[in-house]
Design an enzyme around this catalytic site. Structure first.
Site, short mmCIF file in Angstrom:
data_model
loop_
_atom_site.label_atom_id
_atom_site.label_comp_id
_atom_site.label_asym_id
_atom_site.label_seq_id
_atom_site.Cartn_x
_atom_site.Cartn_y
_atom_site.Cartn_z
N LYS A 69 -17.05 18.81 6.46
CA LYS A 69 -18.05 19.20 7.15
C LYS A 69 -19.28 18.50 6.61
O LYS A 69 -20.42 18.11 7.44
CB LYS A 69 -18.25 20.23 7.69
CG LYS A 69 -17.19 20.88 8.50
CD LYS A 69 -17.46 22.52 8.97
CE LYS A 69 -16.69 22.86 10.15
NZ LYS A 69 -16.79 24.16 10.70
N ASP A 105 -20.70 25.14 16.15
CA ASP A 105 -20.05 26.48 15.89
C ASP A 105 -21.09 27.45 16.26
O ASP A 105 -20.62 28.65 16.81
CB ASP A 105 -20.09 26.71 14.23
CG ASP A 105 -18.69 25.76 13.81
OD1 ASP A 105 -17.85 25.55 14.59
OD2 ASP A 105 -18.83 25.33 12.51
#
Ligand code: ATR
Length: 276
Positions: A69, A105
């Site tokens: 990420k 997210d």
């Protein structure tokens, strides 16, 4: 009509556990899109060249999971404000040979609460966030964006909670996991962002009796779907939202960017992911 095959993927190392193909595969079928979504395992050494390869092959983009990420953010040509603030990317969109990095997210977390508890509002009071890792960072960012007036981070390693609180500024403070108990009576939103309570992990030891009756309790753990934390909250008559929806909702912006249709998260999708 231009109906060339549109391809997207989820990239991680390992990747076999990823539920993303179930989610995107369901929507591709639902909308009758000429699309394909696959899992691709790339180790850290081959990550950058692997992504460049997908761009060259005409992929629309990909989801990024552990451990890439941060690397995904580093290699992007442009970065959304939220991905910049969160310091990680979970969604890449390829356009004209360029890579755009986003992080969905936090918005996935918020949209899950909006769907699961329609009357809940972040602005309603203090949020107590358990954990200070990557998931906590995304969730705190999103709660602040939604108008949370105050956030308290409680973490086993208090130094990490202080560091995260300092990053976000005045509205965010830090305490120990034990200290969390002292803040329950002023908590409007309680979020577990740690892996505690997941199958194979220790339980989260916290007594929720001092939470106001109007508090909302949510957990990012979705295996089991009803964690001991959510069960305790439920038994106390508090509103709860489970963590599966965050996984489903975080996938929405990526799908829309790659395939051009905004999908919805419904019961059928939940069933497919739970069974898969
Ligand atoms: P993620 O990206 O999922 O947030 P992470 O960045 O590794 O994962 O963060 C994990 C979080 O769970 C941290 O807040 C961690 O606490 P520490 O900072 O003290 O490590 C918390 N956590 C994990 N295992 C834990 C345990 N057994 N007890 C308490 N907290 C735990």
């Amino acid at each position: 009509m231009n109906d060339t095959l549109k391809k997207a993927a989820v990239i991680g190392w390992p990747i076999s556990h990823s539920k993303s193909p179930l989610i995107h595969g369901h929507w591709i079928k639902e909308f009758g899109i000429n699309g394909h979504f696959e899992r691709i395992a790339l180790n850290p050494e081959e990550f950058v060249s692997g992504i460049r390869n997908l761009v060259a092959q005409g992929y629309q983009g990909c989801n990024i999971t552990i451990p890439h990420k941060e690397a995904a953010l580093d290699m992007a040509d442009s970065i959304s404000d939220r991905a910049k603030a969160i310091g990680a990317a979970n969604t890449l969109v390829f356009k004209d040979g360029k890579i755009h990095a986003d992080n969905t997210d936090g918005i996935g977390f918020i949209n899950n609460l909006k769907q699961g508890a329609p009357s809940w509002q972040a602005s309603g009071g203090t949020a107590l966030v358990l954990g200070a890792g990557g998931a906590a960072r995304a969730i705190i960012y999103a709660l602040l964006q939604e108008g949370a007036p105050k956030i308290i981070i409680a973490n086993r390693t208090v130094g990490k909670a202080h560091k995260l609180a300092a990053f976000f500024g005045d509205k965010v403070s830090a305490t120990s996991m034990d200290g969390a108990a002292n803040n329950l009576s002023e908590t409007h939103t309680l979020v577990n962002t740690t892996a505690l309570g997941m199958i194979g992990q220790p339980e989260l030891a916290i007594d929720l009796s001092n939470l106001p009756k109007t508090a909302l309790v949510t957990d990012i753990v979705y295996n089991p779907l009803q964690t001991a934390l959510l069960k305790q909250a439920d038994d106390l008559g508090l509103e709860t939202v489970d963590g599966l929806g965050m996984l489903l909702h975080q996938a929405v912006p990526g799908f829309e960017a790659w395939f051009g249709v905004r999908p919805t998260v419904d019961k059928a999708l939940r069933q497919i992911v739970l069974a898969g």
